[in-house]
Scaffold this motif. Structure first.
Motif, short mmCIF file in Angstrom:
data_model
loop_
_atom_site.label_atom_id
_atom_site.label_comp_id
_atom_site.label_asym_id
_atom_site.label_seq_id
_atom_site.Cartn_x
_atom_site.Cartn_y
_atom_site.Cartn_z
N LYS A 72 0.84 -1.20 0.00
CA LYS A 72 0.00 0.00 0.00
C LYS A 72 0.88 1.26 0.00
N ILE A 73 1.97 1.23 0.75
CA ILE A 73 2.91 2.36 0.75
C ILE A 73 3.44 2.57 -0.66
N LYS A 74 3.89 1.47 -1.29
CA LYS A 74 4.46 1.57 -2.64
C LYS A 74 3.44 2.08 -3.65
N THR A 75 2.23 1.54 -3.63
CA THR A 75 1.24 1.98 -4.61
C THR A 75 0.81 3.42 -4.37
N THR A 76 0.78 3.85 -3.12
CA THR A 76 0.46 5.25 -2.83
C THR A 76 1.54 6.15 -3.40
N ILE A 77 2.79 5.77 -3.22
CA ILE A 77 3.91 6.57 -3.74
C ILE A 77 3.90 6.57 -5.27
N ILE A 78 3.68 5.41 -5.87
CA ILE A 78 3.63 5.33 -7.34
C ILE A 78 2.50 6.20 -7.87
N ARG A 79 1.34 6.11 -7.26
CA ARG A 79 0.20 6.94 -7.66
C ARG A 79 0.55 8.42 -7.53
N LEU A 80 1.22 8.76 -6.46
CA LEU A 80 1.61 10.14 -6.20
C LEU A 80 2.58 10.66 -7.26
N ILE A 81 3.60 9.89 -7.57
CA ILE A 81 4.66 10.35 -8.47
C ILE A 81 4.27 10.21 -9.94
N HIS A 82 3.60 9.15 -10.28
CA HIS A 82 3.29 8.90 -11.68
C HIS A 82 1.89 9.36 -12.05
N GLY A 83 1.16 9.89 -11.08
CA GLY A 83 -0.18 10.40 -11.34
C GLY A 83 -0.13 11.78 -11.94
N LEU A 111 8.70 0.08 9.48
CA LEU A 111 8.32 -1.17 8.82
C LEU A 111 8.91 -1.23 7.41
N PHE A 112 8.78 -0.16 6.65
CA PHE A 112 9.28 -0.13 5.27
C PHE A 112 10.79 -0.34 5.25
N SER A 113 11.50 0.39 6.08
CA SER A 113 12.97 0.28 6.11
C SER A 113 13.43 -1.11 6.49
N SER A 114 12.81 -1.69 7.51
CA SER A 114 13.24 -3.02 7.96
C SER A 114 12.88 -4.11 6.95
N THR A 115 11.80 -3.92 6.22
CA THR A 115 11.38 -4.93 5.25
C THR A 115 12.07 -4.78 3.90
N GLU A 116 12.18 -3.56 3.41
CA GLU A 116 12.69 -3.31 2.06
C GLU A 116 14.19 -3.02 2.00
N GLY A 117 14.79 -2.69 3.14
CA GLY A 117 16.23 -2.41 3.15
C GLY A 117 16.59 -1.03 2.63
N LEU A 118 15.59 -0.16 2.49
CA LEU A 118 15.82 1.23 2.14
C LEU A 118 14.70 2.06 2.73
N THR A 119 14.96 3.34 2.90
CA THR A 119 13.95 4.20 3.51
C THR A 119 12.85 4.55 2.51
N ILE A 120 11.73 5.00 3.04
CA ILE A 120 10.65 5.47 2.18
C ILE A 120 11.15 6.62 1.31
N GLU A 121 11.93 7.50 1.90
CA GLU A 121 12.44 8.65 1.17
C GLU A 121 13.31 8.23 -0.01
N LYS A 122 14.16 7.23 0.20
CA LYS A 122 15.02 6.72 -0.87
C LYS A 122 14.15 6.08 -1.97
N TYR A 123 13.13 5.35 -1.57
CA TYR A 123 12.21 4.74 -2.54
C TYR A 123 11.53 5.83 -3.37
N VAL A 124 11.12 6.91 -2.73
CA VAL A 124 10.49 8.02 -3.44
C VAL A 124 11.48 8.63 -4.44
N ILE A 125 12.71 8.80 -4.04
CA ILE A 125 13.73 9.36 -4.94
C ILE A 125 13.89 8.45 -6.16
N LEU A 126 13.97 7.14 -5.92
CA LEU A 126 14.13 6.20 -7.04
C LEU A 126 12.93 6.26 -7.98
N GLN A 127 11.73 6.36 -7.43
CA GLN A 127 10.53 6.46 -8.26
C GLN A 127 10.53 7.78 -9.04
N ARG A 128 10.93 8.86 -8.38
CA ARG A 128 10.97 10.16 -9.06
C ARG A 128 11.95 10.14 -10.23
#
Length: 187
Positions: A72-83, A111-128
């Motif tokens: 849900k975090i990932k799809t929210t971010i994808i929707r945010l950036i690619h919307g 939760l995101f950092s411990s599961t994915e091995g990167l921060t939400i902020e880093k994930y957002v940067i990669l998506q951007r």
């Protein structure tokens, strides 16, 4: 009843999932990125077959609450950036996620950092950066317009972040003839 589906990141994904639900005659009321609202709970056999069919197509039915929350975090971010709602890019990410998921941001971040091995902020940067690559390939906007539309404070900020992630400048990337963009579910 809701089904949460991993790797459902675009409108074509929604169409594929919709077709599978219709093949199996599983009634649904709504399909969004990563989330399907069913009209009623399907029979266990139907759910099993759906899971197998989706797996063969590169998707995965999620049943674990934490994994579902990560998706849900990932799809929210994808929707945010690619919307298309660029105003949301200027809203604080923690506020957007907390409101969208109705969960404390600190918990989401941990939760995101411990599961994915990167921060939400880093994930957002990669998506951007993936979105910037897409816009550069379309060649319909100049760098200033891309920076503005993607919520960067300046062209310089965009260029620095782009070079840090890709190893090249946005202008250098635009001149490339090959496509090295990553699928959204692989970022």
């Amino acid at each position: 009843m809701h089904l949460f589906i991993k790797n459902m990141v675009c409108n074509r994904c929604i169409l594929v999932v919709q077709q599978e639900l219709e093949k199996l005659k599983i009634p649904y009321s709504r399909i969004e990125l990563g989330d399907v609202e069913l009209e009623q709970a399907p029979a266990p056999e139907q759910l099993s077959v759906l899971g197998q069919q989706l797996h063969e197509l590169g998707f995965e039915l999620l049943d674990d609450k934490k994994t579902t929350l990560i998706e849900k975090i990932k799809t929210t971010i994808i929707r945010l950036i690619h919307g298309s709602d660029n105003d949301v890019l200027n809203t604080k990410l923690s506020v957007v996620l907390q409101e969208a998921l109705n969960v404390d941001y600190h918990y989401l971040s941990t939760l995101f950092s411990s599961t994915e091995g990167l921060t939400i902020e880093k994930y957002v940067i990669l998506q951007r950066i993936e979105r910037v690559k897409e816009l550069l390939q379309y060649d319909e906007m100049n760098l200033s317009e891309i920076a503005f539309n993607m919520g960067y404070s300046s062209v310089q900020h965009l260029s620095q972040q782009f070079k840090k992630i890709t190893g090249m400048t946005p202008s250098g990337y635009r001149q490339l003839k090959h496509n090295d963009r990553k699928p959204l579910d692989k970022v």
